[in-house]
Write an enzyme that holds these catalytic residues in place. Structure first.
Site, short mmCIF file in Angstrom:
data_model
loop_
_atom_site.label_atom_id
_atom_site.label_comp_id
_atom_site.label_asym_id
_atom_site.label_seq_id
_atom_site.Cartn_x
_atom_site.Cartn_y
_atom_site.Cartn_z
N HIS A 1 0.82 -1.23 0.00
CA HIS A 1 0.00 0.00 0.00
C HIS A 1 0.85 1.28 0.00
O HIS A 1 2.02 1.24 0.28
CB HIS A 1 -1.09 -0.01 1.10
CG HIS A 1 -0.62 0.06 2.51
ND1 HIS A 1 -1.48 0.29 3.56
CD2 HIS A 1 0.61 -0.07 3.06
CE1 HIS A 1 -0.80 0.29 4.68
NE2 HIS A 1 0.45 0.08 4.41
N GLU A 2 0.21 2.37 -0.36
CA GLU A 2 0.88 3.67 -0.61
C GLU A 2 1.94 3.52 -1.69
O GLU A 2 3.00 4.13 -1.63
CB GLU A 2 1.52 4.24 0.67
CG GLU A 2 0.55 4.45 1.83
CD GLU A 2 -0.51 5.49 1.57
OE1 GLU A 2 -0.49 6.13 0.50
OE2 GLU A 2 -1.39 5.65 2.44
#
Ligand SMILES: Cc1cc2nc3c(=O)[nH]c(=O)nc-3n(C[C@H](O)[C@H](O)[C@H](O)COP(=O)(O)OP(=O)(O)OC[C@H]3O[C@@H](n4cnc5c(N)ncnc54)[C@H](O)[C@@H]3O)c2cc1C
Length: 373
Positions: free
Chosen positions: A215-216
């Site tokens: 994620h990110e």
């Protein structure tokens, strides 16, 4: 021309009252870890009655989003390092309690067993964890300092802090994320079979670490960001600033027992320069080849950056050791210096094979055809 940023509220004012804005939750994802976080699939405008409100100017959304995203990325690295730290301390406590086996060479079966922390291989797994998590925390603190300076400083100090933070954000996000998957695995390993059971928290740390390289922005995307954008940003000024910072630390290590670590880091910097020049030369010839191993370049650059942080810590620990009065302080600083040595001998050496790969003319991944799998 670039995407735009919108705020889409769940409810909006309609007919003088608060009404639903046609935003619905399609479902909650069932995840491997992070079970306390309700990650949901949202649907916007299924009934054609959803309004979004433009933030700032059209087509500039990506740069607005990155103001939030860069901070969030350093936050992801911090989360990964925090999980890795928890796993390290839990496995350390276990290793100090668990008797198993005898020292190599001790053949007398009537002698008591030794604690597993006395086995070199277990110490290696603990040093691996300590070097990665404390090296990561050190880099994250460094980024915190640059982030503060970018807000409060002026002139060249501000520019320097901004550029260094920008350059190293992909590393502050990806290094702890990738490596804490490996360190939490080492923590499970130290507990042996017990580590695989839910009686101990290791299996949970192991599962929860896994989201961070995803994620990110996945690690692959951060590799592209570092090599494709950050290295050449402002004519490579960020890299120049970083090299100056690292050279300063190397200078501080001279005339001390850490001199050999400084020399090893200097050689690694030579490899960074050689590999970067080689890759940038490819950029104008064949951009696909240039970026094919961007993830490996990120790993390579990350290891050198963390080695720098370890040299910084070791230089301070060396000074503090001379003045330390209590045994626990002496142990703390000795531990820092030993871990710096571990990182250089076991982790920094990986940059030798990575630099060989990154300067190789072999094009296997580019030339491999989808049909050949
Ligand atoms: C628990 C959890 C929480 C999340 N929270 C949020 C949130 O709060 N907000 C939010 O907006 N999103 C959130 N996400 C989504 C998350 O940001 C994305 O899953 C992530 O960015 C990866 O995108 P993707 O899933 O579309 O993977 P894809 O983009 O499909 O990537 C799949 C693989 O292909 C590689 N790849 C993709 N493109 C390229 C390329 N151009 N070159 C080379 N390789 C490439 C990737 O590196 C990856 O290995 C969350 C996801 C999870 C699992």
């Amino acid at each position: 021309k670039g995407i735009s940023l919108f705020v889409v509220p769940q409810k909006r004012i309609k007919d003088n009252g608060l009404s639903e804005n046609d935003v619905t939750t399609a479902g909650v994802y069932h995840k491997m870890g992070y079970k306390g976080a309700p990650i949901a699939h949202l649907m916007f405008g299924s009934n054609d009655d959803c309004k979004g409100y433009l933030v700032g100017e059209p087509h500039k959304g990506l740069s607005y989003m990155f103001q939030m995203m860069n901070e969030a990325r350093v936050g992801v690295g911090t989360n990964a390092a925090a999980i890795g730290t928890a796993a390290y301390h839990a496995s350390l406590a276990y290793a100090k309690e668990r008797p198993q086996g005898r020292p190599i060479g001790a053949k007398d079966p009537t002698q008591p067993q030794t604690l597993i922390i006395n086995h070199a291989d277990v110490k290696r797994m603990l040093l691996f964890q300590k070097s990665v998590v404390e090296g990561s925390l050190s880099l994250l603190l460094q980024c915190g300092l640059w982030s503060d300076l970018a807000h409060v400083a002026e002139g060249e100090t501000k520019e320097r802090a901004e550029l260094l933070l920008d350059l190293l954000t992909p590393i502050a996000k990806s290094y702890p994320s990738e490596m804490c998957c490996q360190t939490t695995s080492a923590a499970v390993q130290i507990l042996g079979g017990a580590g695989y059971t839910t009686d101990f928290p290791m299996e949970q740390y192991y599962r929860e670490a896994r989201i961070h390289p995803i994620h990110e922005g996945t690690t692959g995307i951060h590799g592209l960001d570092l090599l494709g954008r950050k290295i050449t940003l402002k004519g490579g000024k960020g890299v120049q600033f970083l090299m100056q910072e690292i050279q300063q630390t190397i200078g501080e290590s001279k005339n001390s027992t850490l001199k050999n670590l400084g020399e090893l880091l200097e050689k690694a910097l030579g490899r960074v320069q050689k590999v970067t020049e080689h890759l940038l030369a490819l950029a104008s010839q064949n951009v696909e080849v240039f970026l094919a191993d961007a993830t490996l370049y990120l790993e390579f650059f990350g290891i050198v950056t963390i080695a720098w942080q370890w040299l910084k810590q070791a230089v301070q620990a060396q000074k503090a050791l001379v003045q330390a009065v209590s045994e626990s302080d002496r142990n703390f600083y000795q531990g820092k210096i030993a871990t710096a040595h571990y990182f250089f001998e076991y982790e920094l050496v990986k940059t030798i094979s990575l630099s060989q790969r990154l300067t190789s003319s072999d094009r296997t991944t580019v030339e491999m055809q989808a049909e050949w799998f």
